[in-house]
Scaffold this active site. Structure first.
Site, PDB file in Angstrom:
ATOM      1  N   SER A  65     -12.303  14.437  18.630  1.00  0.00           N
ATOM      2  CA  SER A  65     -13.049  14.536  17.658  1.00  0.00           C
ATOM      3  C   SER A  65     -12.926  12.797  17.242  1.00  0.00           C
ATOM      4  O   SER A  65     -13.728  12.294  16.624  1.00  0.00           O
ATOM      5  CB  SER A  65     -12.279  15.360  16.568  1.00  0.00           C
ATOM      6  OG  SER A  65     -12.435  16.636  16.862  1.00  0.00           O
ATOM      7  N   ALA A 159     -17.197  18.310  17.795  1.00  0.00           N
ATOM      8  CA  ALA A 159     -15.943  17.594  17.003  1.00  0.00           C
ATOM      9  C   ALA A 159     -15.868  18.125  15.561  1.00  0.00           C
ATOM     10  O   ALA A 159     -16.640  18.334  14.882  1.00  0.00           O
ATOM     11  CB  ALA A 159     -16.483  16.202  16.862  1.00  0.00           C
ATOM     12  N   LYS A 160     -14.411  18.189  15.028  1.00  0.00           N
ATOM     13  CA  LYS A 160     -14.152  19.042  14.152  1.00  0.00           C
ATOM     14  C   LYS A 160     -14.156  17.712  12.916  1.00  0.00           C
ATOM     15  O   LYS A 160     -12.830  17.175  12.674  1.00  0.00           O
ATOM     16  CB  LYS A 160     -12.786  19.572  14.016  1.00  0.00           C
ATOM     17  CG  LYS A 160     -12.793  20.758  13.251  1.00  0.00           C
ATOM     18  CD  LYS A 160     -11.528  21.633  13.553  1.00  0.00           C
ATOM     19  CE  LYS A 160     -11.175  22.758  12.651  1.00  0.00           C
ATOM     20  NZ  LYS A 160     -11.970  23.586  12.169  1.00  0.00           N
ATOM     21  N   ILE A 161     -15.211  17.302  12.519  1.00  0.00           N
ATOM     22  CA  ILE A 161     -15.238  16.213  11.538  1.00  0.00           C
ATOM     23  C   ILE A 161     -15.546  16.733   9.973  1.00  0.00           C
ATOM     24  O   ILE A 161     -16.375  17.565   9.779  1.00  0.00           O
ATOM     25  CB  ILE A 161     -16.322  15.237  12.042  1.00  0.00           C
ATOM     26  CG1 ILE A 161     -16.127  14.635  13.295  1.00  0.00           C
ATOM     27  CG2 ILE A 161     -16.578  14.310  10.741  1.00  0.00           C
ATOM     28  CD1 ILE A 161     -17.104  13.859  13.799  1.00  0.00           C
ATOM     29  N   TYR A 165     -18.622  19.649   7.345  1.00  0.00           N
ATOM     30  CA  TYR A 165     -18.381  21.054   6.679  1.00  0.00           C
ATOM     31  C   TYR A 165     -18.924  21.148   5.479  1.00  0.00           C
ATOM     32  O   TYR A 165     -19.053  22.196   4.720  1.00  0.00           O
ATOM     33  CB  TYR A 165     -16.599  20.940   6.468  1.00  0.00           C
ATOM     34  CG  TYR A 165     -15.923  21.704   7.811  1.00  0.00           C
ATOM     35  CD1 TYR A 165     -15.944  23.044   7.953  1.00  0.00           C
ATOM     36  CD2 TYR A 165     -15.893  20.864   8.725  1.00  0.00           C
ATOM     37  CE1 TYR A 165     -15.361  23.304   9.165  1.00  0.00           C
ATOM     38  CE2 TYR A 165     -15.356  21.304  10.068  1.00  0.00           C
ATOM     39  CZ  TYR A 165     -15.048  22.578  10.396  1.00  0.00           C
ATOM     40  OH  TYR A 165     -14.697  23.079  11.473  1.00  0.00           O
TER      41      TYR A 165
END
Ligand code: PPE
Length: 308
Positions: A65, A159-161, A165
């Site tokens: 990420s 990608a955990k951005i 969210y």
């Protein structure tokens, strides 16, 4: 969802600091633009020893990420792994939800994040059952969201951005306000994507289906574990584009995720799924999953890192 109960220490930029001292300034870039990447990792009580679930895979995704987001984390993967272990140990928790967060601190205003310093924290807190204690047995009532998932040239879904969210928050709030437990997003091509914080699986005629990475899903680590586990148990697992109507026709539907673990779904848009409760395939996968994470079954996939 879960209220944060303070623990003793937070790992911040290389050292453990007391919970109350782990603060940032209001001018921090992350606060204004959502400039962060993060992970969520569980540590299970494995026969009296905390054991971190899929630590390598989570740390790898954190670095992936960061790469997409042009962020130099300033630590090696090994250092971050050790820091996760150290933080669980320092807080003397039997089980934990570990939240590593890499973010842009205070230094510049404007969209370009690069002049703002990169900071890293690791917080470990208690987390119970994500969709409530009953949902893990009885199943959740969910809806298809009016909010869709964006294409890969808009948001890099795998990608955990942090900023991404907002999309999940819109889905989750809409679902709760309308009396559902959770929502399922549709991708930009009209196929099923995932929940606000979970991947999705369905079962039909004994075979298992889950959306592919190209349906704007997070490359879920629990998702991969469940695929491996299901294949090991002899099930056929298809990673395939799923039209919305297949949700309603499924025999079983369930979510997977670090927080959600394996959570059955009993209705979608008030349409009953299968028998309206946890189905046999879901139950079997849960039994194996919780058997391994509790240490009652051998860790045959090498999922656990004991914290001694
Ligand atoms: N999709 C999304 C959008 C997602 O956020 C998660 C994890 C998953 C799938 C499942 O991925 P994995 O945990 O690697 O199996 N969501 C994290 C954050 C939830 C939260 O409310 O915060 C989690 O489960 O930790």
């Amino acid at each position: 969802m879960a209220k944060i109960e303070p623990t003793k220490f937070i790992w911040m930029d290389g050292t453990l600091v007391p919970w109350d001292e782990a603060t940032v300034h209001v001018s921090a870039h992350v606060l204004h633009y959502g400039s962060s990447v993060f992970e969520g990792i569980r540590a299970y009580d494995c026969q009296g020893t905390p054991a971190i679930f899929c630590l390598d895979a989570h740390v790898r995704r954190l670095f992936d990420s960061c790469k997409v987001y042009r962020m130099d984390i300033g630590f090696t993967p090994e250092e971050i792994k050790q820091a996760c272990i150290e933080t669980v140990k320092a807080n003397e928790l039997p089980t934990a939800y570990i939240r590593p967060l890499v973010f842009r601190g205070s230094g510049s205003i404007g969209v370009d994040p690069r002049p703002s310093p990169v900071q890293v924290i690791i917080m470990t807190i208690y987390m119970g059952k994500y969709l409530g204690p009953e949902a893990i047995e009885q199943g959740a009532d969910v809806c298809v969201s009016s909010w869709g998932r964006l294409g890969h040239n808009v948001f890099p879904a795998s990608a955990k951005i942090g900023g991404q969210y907002i999309n999940s928050q819109l889905m989750k709030m809409e679902a709760l306000v309308n009396g559902y437990d959770e929502a399922i997003a549709i991708d930009e091509n009209g196929f099923v994507s995932e929940g606000s914080g979970e991947n999705l699986f369905l079962v039909r005629d004994g075979e298992i289906y889950t959306p592919p990475l190209a349906s704007s899903i997070l490359r879920g680590i629990t998702r991969q574990c469940v695929i491996d586990l299901a294949r090991d148990l002899g099930y056929t697992v298809h990673e395939a584009f799923i039209p919305r109507e297949m949700l309603y026709m499924a025999d079983e539907v369930f979510f997977t995720g670090t927080a959600a673990e394996i959570s059955p779904i009993r209705s979608i848009d008030r349409i009953t799924i299968g028998e309206g409760r946890r189905g046999p395939v879901t139950e079997k996968l849960q039994k194996e999953f919780f058997g391994i994470t509790s240490g009652e079954l051998p860790d045959r996939f090498n999922w656990l890192t004991p914290v001694r």
